[in-house]
Each structure stands twice: as structure tokens, then as C-alpha cells.
Enzyme design. Structure first.
Site, PDB file in Angstrom:
ATOM      1  N   LYS A  42     -27.267 -18.453  -3.769  1.00  0.00           N
ATOM      2  CA  LYS A  42     -27.271 -17.791  -2.456  1.00  0.00           C
ATOM      3  C   LYS A  42     -26.766 -16.349  -2.576  1.00  0.00           C
ATOM      4  O   LYS A  42     -27.381 -15.427  -2.054  1.00  0.00           O
ATOM      5  CB  LYS A  42     -26.407 -18.611  -1.480  1.00  0.00           C
ATOM      6  CG  LYS A  42     -26.370 -18.049  -0.070  1.00  0.00           C
ATOM      7  CD  LYS A  42     -26.049 -19.118   0.955  1.00  0.00           C
ATOM      8  CE  LYS A  42     -24.573 -19.462   1.004  1.00  0.00           C
ATOM      9  NZ  LYS A  42     -23.733 -18.410   1.619  1.00  0.00           N
ATOM     10  N   SER A  43     -25.653 -16.165  -3.274  1.00  0.00           N
ATOM     11  CA  SER A  43     -25.090 -14.805  -3.402  1.00  0.00           C
ATOM     12  C   SER A  43     -26.086 -13.861  -4.080  1.00  0.00           C
ATOM     13  O   SER A  43     -26.273 -12.724  -3.654  1.00  0.00           O
ATOM     14  CB  SER A  43     -23.807 -14.838  -4.242  1.00  0.00           C
ATOM     15  OG  SER A  43     -22.782 -15.489  -3.546  1.00  0.00           O
ATOM     16  N   ARG A  47     -28.291 -10.524  -2.621  1.00  0.00           N
ATOM     17  CA  ARG A  47     -28.198  -9.230  -3.307  1.00  0.00           C
ATOM     18  C   ARG A  47     -29.564  -8.775  -3.812  1.00  0.00           C
ATOM     19  O   ARG A  47     -29.854  -7.573  -3.828  1.00  0.00           O
ATOM     20  CB  ARG A  47     -27.198  -9.325  -4.455  1.00  0.00           C
ATOM     21  CG  ARG A  47     -25.733  -9.343  -3.951  1.00  0.00           C
ATOM     22  CD  ARG A  47     -24.810  -9.940  -4.993  1.00  0.00           C
ATOM     23  NE  ARG A  47     -23.392  -9.851  -4.690  1.00  0.00           N
ATOM     24  CZ  ARG A  47     -22.738 -10.669  -3.853  1.00  0.00           C
ATOM     25  NH1 ARG A  47     -23.388 -11.628  -3.208  1.00  0.00           N
ATOM     26  NH2 ARG A  47     -21.445 -10.529  -3.650  1.00  0.00           N
ATOM     27  N   GLY A 114     -22.211 -14.759   6.410  1.00  0.00           N
ATOM     28  CA  GLY A 114     -21.066 -13.871   6.189  1.00  0.00           C
ATOM     29  C   GLY A 114     -21.391 -12.812   5.145  1.00  0.00           C
ATOM     30  O   GLY A 114     -20.992 -11.655   5.273  1.00  0.00           O
ATOM     31  N   ARG A 142     -15.663 -14.211  12.531  1.00  0.00           N
ATOM     32  CA  ARG A 142     -15.291 -13.829  11.155  1.00  0.00           C
ATOM     33  C   ARG A 142     -14.657 -12.435  11.124  1.00  0.00           C
ATOM     34  O   ARG A 142     -15.160 -11.505  11.762  1.00  0.00           O
ATOM     35  CB  ARG A 142     -16.526 -13.848  10.231  1.00  0.00           C
ATOM     36  CG  ARG A 142     -17.351 -15.114  10.264  1.00  0.00           C
ATOM     37  CD  ARG A 142     -16.898 -16.214   9.357  1.00  0.00           C
ATOM     38  NE  ARG A 142     -16.780 -15.927   7.959  1.00  0.00           N
ATOM     39  CZ  ARG A 142     -17.640 -16.305   7.019  1.00  0.00           C
ATOM     40  NH1 ARG A 142     -18.749 -16.943   7.352  1.00  0.00           N
ATOM     41  NH2 ARG A 142     -17.416 -16.063   5.751  1.00  0.00           N
ATOM     42  N   GLN A 189     -17.295 -10.090  -1.126  1.00  0.00           N
ATOM     43  CA  GLN A 189     -18.086  -9.501  -0.037  1.00  0.00           C
ATOM     44  C   GLN A 189     -17.572  -8.103   0.288  1.00  0.00           C
ATOM     45  O   GLN A 189     -18.354  -7.160   0.428  1.00  0.00           O
ATOM     46  CB  GLN A 189     -18.026 -10.405   1.196  1.00  0.00           C
ATOM     47  CG  GLN A 189     -18.737 -11.740   0.969  1.00  0.00           C
ATOM     48  CD  GLN A 189     -18.648 -12.666   2.156  1.00  0.00           C
ATOM     49  OE1 GLN A 189     -17.854 -12.469   3.062  1.00  0.00           O
ATOM     50  NE2 GLN A 189     -19.478 -13.703   2.153  1.00  0.00           N
ATOM     51  N   ASP A 340     -15.660 -21.348  -2.953  1.00  0.00           N
ATOM     52  CA  ASP A 340     -16.607 -22.161  -2.178  1.00  0.00           C
ATOM     53  C   ASP A 340     -16.588 -23.630  -2.587  1.00  0.00           C
ATOM     54  O   ASP A 340     -17.175 -24.474  -1.909  1.00  0.00           O
ATOM     55  CB  ASP A 340     -18.024 -21.588  -2.299  1.00  0.00           C
ATOM     56  CG  ASP A 340     -18.144 -20.263  -1.548  1.00  0.00           C
ATOM     57  OD1 ASP A 340     -17.313 -19.992  -0.658  1.00  0.00           O
ATOM     58  OD2 ASP A 340     -19.074 -19.492  -1.860  1.00  0.00           O
ATOM     59  N   LYS A 367     -13.798 -19.022   6.780  1.00  0.00           N
ATOM     60  CA  LYS A 367     -15.170 -19.207   6.275  1.00  0.00           C
ATOM     61  C   LYS A 367     -16.063 -19.668   7.425  1.00  0.00           C
ATOM     62  O   LYS A 367     -15.727 -19.466   8.581  1.00  0.00           O
ATOM     63  CB  LYS A 367     -15.163 -20.205   5.111  1.00  0.00           C
ATOM     64  CG  LYS A 367     -14.428 -19.682   3.881  1.00  0.00           C
ATOM     65  CD  LYS A 367     -15.154 -18.494   3.267  1.00  0.00           C
ATOM     66  CE  LYS A 367     -14.419 -17.929   2.071  1.00  0.00           C
ATOM     67  NZ  LYS A 367     -15.000 -16.671   1.603  1.00  0.00           N
TER      68      LYS A 367
HETATM   69  C1  S3P Z   1     -19.680 -14.449  -1.374  1.00  0.00           C
HETATM   70  C2  S3P Z   1     -18.348 -14.290  -1.574  1.00  0.00           C
HETATM   71  C3  S3P Z   1     -17.338 -15.252  -1.126  1.00  0.00           C
HETATM   72  C4  S3P Z   1     -17.946 -16.606  -0.805  1.00  0.00           C
HETATM   73  C5  S3P Z   1     -19.201 -16.500  -0.003  1.00  0.00           C
HETATM   74  C6  S3P Z   1     -20.234 -15.658  -0.724  1.00  0.00           C
HETATM   75  C7  S3P Z   1     -20.596 -13.388  -1.829  1.00  0.00           C
HETATM   76  O1  S3P Z   1     -16.696 -14.753   0.031  1.00  0.00           O
HETATM   77  O2  S3P Z   1     -17.014 -17.414  -0.121  1.00  0.00           O
HETATM   78  O3  S3P Z   1     -19.746 -17.789   0.225  1.00  0.00           O
HETATM   79  O4  S3P Z   1     -21.818 -13.612  -1.863  1.00  0.00           O
HETATM   80  O5  S3P Z   1     -20.112 -12.304  -2.167  1.00  0.00           O
HETATM   81  P1  S3P Z   1     -15.441 -13.746  -0.109  1.00  0.00           P
HETATM   82  O6  S3P Z   1     -15.859 -12.728  -1.061  1.00  0.00           O
HETATM   83  O7  S3P Z   1     -15.187 -13.164   1.241  1.00  0.00           O
HETATM   84  O8  S3P Z   1     -14.302 -14.606  -0.571  1.00  0.00           O
END
Ligand code: S3P
Length: 455
Positions: A42-43, A47, A114, A142, A189, A340, A367
Site C-alpha cells: 500500500k505504501s 508513492r 492517511g 487524524r 508520512q 501497522d 490511526k
Molecule cells: C505509512 C506510514 C505509517 C503507517 C501507515 C502508512 C506510509 O504511518 O502507519 O499505514 O505509507 O508512510 P506513520 O508514518 O504516520 O507512522
């Protein structure tokens, strides 16, 4: 082997009981066995689309996660004037540099994401137009000051509800100056938002992180020809430095499978009698795989085989089998690497011999739901003794297992999937109030659980 790379099966609502998104997860009496190929990370999928939107030329993305969150990112960059051609897990993002971005005609809806609401302000920080972002009820709770304050310090006009702390937020970009920012809490993030802005700033930008958070953004910037360095301890505190670029150039980017999705089946196999599960295509980025070290300390039987790289990310196979687990502690230094997967750690602790302690994890309360509160309620519904703390939990493990129960997911995909695994590992099963939210990150989760012998 199931193909997590196939088109999602249209969400899990169709497998529910007909009462909205309610869903039953009976015990997996014969264990979970076989192979599963987890969908894209997902991350990295977020990106890929965001960097594709400012890439100098079309970016071919493969292994993309088709989920509610990541499709919200596709819609967001389309709203910024970027053409995205989709064919399931393959995309072409037709970027034309930052100059190709246009003012959105309407408010951008990030839905439940988020990552999108934290990263997009950094992407548009140098664009001289107005971008207003909002999302669902969970998103509107959030915290946003953590990205708005540093962007303002770089020269961006920002505003948000609740005295600039909550969505909806408004960003009007302009010329940016590099700066040094001290993050109070390790957050990939926040770091990524500032790095995206730093790529367009005057002079270098430095971000000090109290512990190493996931580094997908750093890897993509380097892969695309930009310059970013990290000084400090590989897992502990460090300074990330990013330099401005004239442009970024990638022709293609492969998304690895999502370790966080793999983690559900790794823990399920450890907990459920008679199980052996192979997860193929799991991302093995060391800034993401802290759960493996935690589970090994607990005595889990795990084998990891690195196979190949997916673009800038390592990928491999993880084999997990039923294990008698013992309690362990997870503290602040380890939290960013397991952030996570902490709900899954708590679930594993609930079946371990002894008392496990989690501390330094107050971030979990901010979260998709208050995950400490949601997990305390989930574990209590299973009959497990827990003591909740502001930043963690003590879990009194029950190696004898649990019967099951009714579980409220708080519309949080990771809590829903934890509750499903808890049902498969129980003697009577769980019923969850909302399985639809699983589509946020893993639309094929229930199908994959079934292929392995669950439900
Ligand atoms: C993520 C970073 C994490 C994670 C989120 C995805 C990202 O959050 O909990 O599910 O894609 O950079 P934080 O960086 O705020 O801890």
C-alpha cells in the site's frame, strides 16, 4: 497458489452475511495450509502514483495494489490534471514534471487514506495553486499539524480546521526554502511529506527522526535519480537529508507485495494448530519487517527466502508454521518498525505463555481507529485479560486459546482482519460488524483466507 495480483474480487461485502458488512469467521479446524501471493504494498503503491504524477514522462507501474486507499490516490492525481491509464495491477501515470500539475477544480477526497492526506500536501507544496483536502469521518479526526507546521516553515500557506490541526486542510504552494525539522514522533508520512517539498526547495532539507521509519520514499527518490542520505543508527535516531532536483525520471516501477498483508497469514499460521503457510512476493524492506524479529523472540517457526528485487525494494518468500509462542515485550525503539503490525503482535501475545508488554505506542491511537482501544476490546471479547495503558498494553496470554466472540472493527481494515484471524484461531469463531472496510488495503483477504482453508 492464489494470485493476489489478479483483479480484486470486488471487495468482501459479497461474502458477508447480508447484514451490511457483517461477517462470520469460524474456526479453521484443519489449520491453514498452502501458498498465497499477497497484493501490492500500500505504501509503495501510493508513492508510485504520487511520484509518477511529477515524473518527467510516463511511469509504468506494475504490481499496483487496487484497493480503496490507493485508488483514492489515482483519483487525486487525476484531479491535479495527471492522466492515469489503469489495467488492474498495471498503471501508466503520465507525469510531466511538477509543471504539469494543475489546480484541482474541487475539494480532493482522500477517503480513508492517511498516507494520501499526509503526502499530497508535500507534492503540491511548490505549486502556486489552491488544493483543499478532506476525507471520511476517520480522516477528519487524524492529526494534521505535524505536516502543516513544517510546510509553513518552508514557505507554504496552509490552513486546517480546529486551529490548523485537522482536515479539511487547505494548501497554497509557492517558493520553498529548505530547513531542518525535528520530528517529535517517528513518522514516515511526515518525513515523506517534507521530503517531497524538499525536492523543490532552495537548498537542502534535513529531517531528524527519533527512530528509523519506513524508507520507501528515500528509495524511490534515489531510483528516480534524486539525492537523499541518512546519517545515524540504521534502526534508531537519524537525520535524513534531501537535495532539490530539476526533475525525476523513472521509466518503470515494480511494487513489492505488502509485508503488512503477509503479516496476517504469518501470525495466523503461527497461532492455528496444523498450519503451514507460504507467503510469496512479500516485501522484505528491513524498515518494515520488525514483526519477524518480534515473532522469532516469541518462538515462532519462520523461514525467509529473499528471491529478487521489485524495483528499489527487496522481495521474498516467508514460510510460517504452527508454534507454541511465549510472551515478549515491544518498546518505543521497535515501534516504528512494527507500527501497522502491532495489532497482530497483541493477538499473538494473547495466545502466548506469559505476560507481554507493549509500550511507547501512543501513535496507535491516531490511526484509522484508536487501535489500542479497539484491540483491548477485541481481546476482551475473546476472554483475554488485558491492561490498557495510554501508550500500550499488558496482555495475559492464554496458550489454551479462546472461544470467540462478537467484535467491533471501528471501520478499521486492520482491526477487521485481526478479528478474522482471531476467529480462525478460536474454538467457536468470531462475528465482525463490518468486513467492507477490509477493501481499504486487501480486497482479496477473505478469498485468500478461504483458499488456505479458513472460513
Ligand atoms: C505509512 C506510514 C505509517 C503507517 C501507515 C502508512 C506510509 O504511518 O502507519 O499505514 O505509507 O508512510 P506513520 O508514518 O504516520 O507512522
Amino acid at each position: 497458489m492464489t494470485d493476489g495480483g489478479a483483479q480484486p474480487s470486488g471487495g468482501v461485502a459479497g461474502v458477508g452475511s447480508g447484514r451490511g458488512g457483517a461477517c462470520a469467521f469460524p474456526p479453521a479446524r484443519a489449520g491453514l495450509n498452502g501458498s498465497v501471493r499477497v497484493p501490492g504494498d500500500k505504501s509503495v503503491s501510493h508513492r508510485a502514483v504520487l511520484f509518477g504524477a511529477v515524473n518527467d514522462g510516463p511511469l509504468h507501474v506494475s504490481g499496483f495494489l487496487c484497493s480503496a486507499d490507493t485508488l483514492a490516490t489515482v483519483e487525486a492525481v487525476r484531479a491535479l490534471g495527471v492522466d492515469v491509464k489503469e489495467a488492474g495491477t498495471d498503471l501508466v501515470v503520465c507525469g510531466a514534471g511538477w509543471e504539469g500539475l494543475r489546480e484541482p477544480a474541487d475539494v480532493v477526497d482522500v477517503k480513508n487514506s492517511g498516507t494520501l492526506i499526509r503526502l499530497l500536501p508535500g507534492l503540491v507544496a511548490s505549486s502556486a495553486f489552491l488544493c483543499i483536502l478532506t476525507g471520511d469521518a476517520s480522516i477528519r479526526r487524524r492529526p494534521m499539524a505535524r505536516v502543516l507546521r513544517p510546510l509553513r516553515a518552508m514557505g507554504v500557506s496552509v490552513a486546517g480546521r480546529g486551529n490548523d490541526t485537522l482536515p479539511p486542510i487547505a494548501v497554497r504552494g509557492g517558493s520553498l526554502r529548505g530547513m531542518r525539522h525535528e520530528m517529535q514522533v517517528a513518522s514516515a508520512q511526515v518525513k515523506s511529506c517534507i521530503m517531497l517539498a524538499g525536492l523543490r526547495a532552495e537548498g537542502p532539507t534535513e529531517i531528524c527522526e527519533p527512530a528509523a521509519s519506513r524508507d520507501h520514499t528515500e528509495r524511490i527518490i534515489r531510483y528516480a535519480g534524486g539525492r537523499v542520505e541518512r546519517e545515524g543508527d540504521a534502526k534508531g535516531p537519524g537525520i535524513v537529508r534531501v537535495w532539490p532536483v530539476d526533475g525525476l525520471r523513472m521509466d518503470s516501477l515494480t511494487v513489492p507485495g505488502d509485508f503488512s498483508s503477509a503479516a496476517f497469514f504469518i501470525v495466523a499460521a503461527s497461532l492455528i494448530e496444523g498450519s503451514e503457510v507460504t507467503v510469496e512476493n512479500a516485501g522484505l524492506n528491513p524498515s518494515r519487517t520488525g514483526l519477524l524479529a518480534v515473532l522469532r523472540r516469541m518462538g515462532a517457526s519462520l523461514r525467509v527466502e529473499e528471491t529478487a528485487a521489485a524495483g528499489p525494494e527487496p522481495v521474498g518468500r516467508i514460510i510460517a508454521a504452527t508454534s507454541a509462542l511465549k510472551a515478549t515485550d515491544v518498546g518505543a525503539d521497535e515501534v516504528p518498525n512494527v507500527i501497522d503490525e502491532l495489532p497482530l503482535f497483541l493477538l499473538a501475545a494473547a495466545k502466548a505463555e506469559g505476560v507481554s508488554h507493549l509500550r511507547g505506542a501512543a501513535e496507535l491511537r491516531a490511526k484509522e481507529s484508536d487501535r489500542l482501544g479497539a484491540m483491548a476490546a477485541l481481546l476482551r471479547a475473546l476472554g483475554v485479560d488485558v491492561v490498557e495503558h495510554p501508550d500500550g498494553m499488558d496482555v495475559h496470554g492464554r496458550p489454551e486459546g479462546w472461544t470467540g466472540g462478537q467484535i467491533a472493527t471501528q471501520a478499521d481494515h486492520r482491526i477487521a482482519m485481526c478479528a478474522a484471524i482471531a476467529g480462525a484461531a478460536s474454538s467457536k469463531g468470531t462475528i465482525i460488524d463490518d468486513a467492507d472496510c477490509i477493501a481499504v488495503s486487501y480486497p482479496d483477504f477473505v478469498h485468500h483466507l478461504e483458499v488456505l482453508g479458513g472460513r
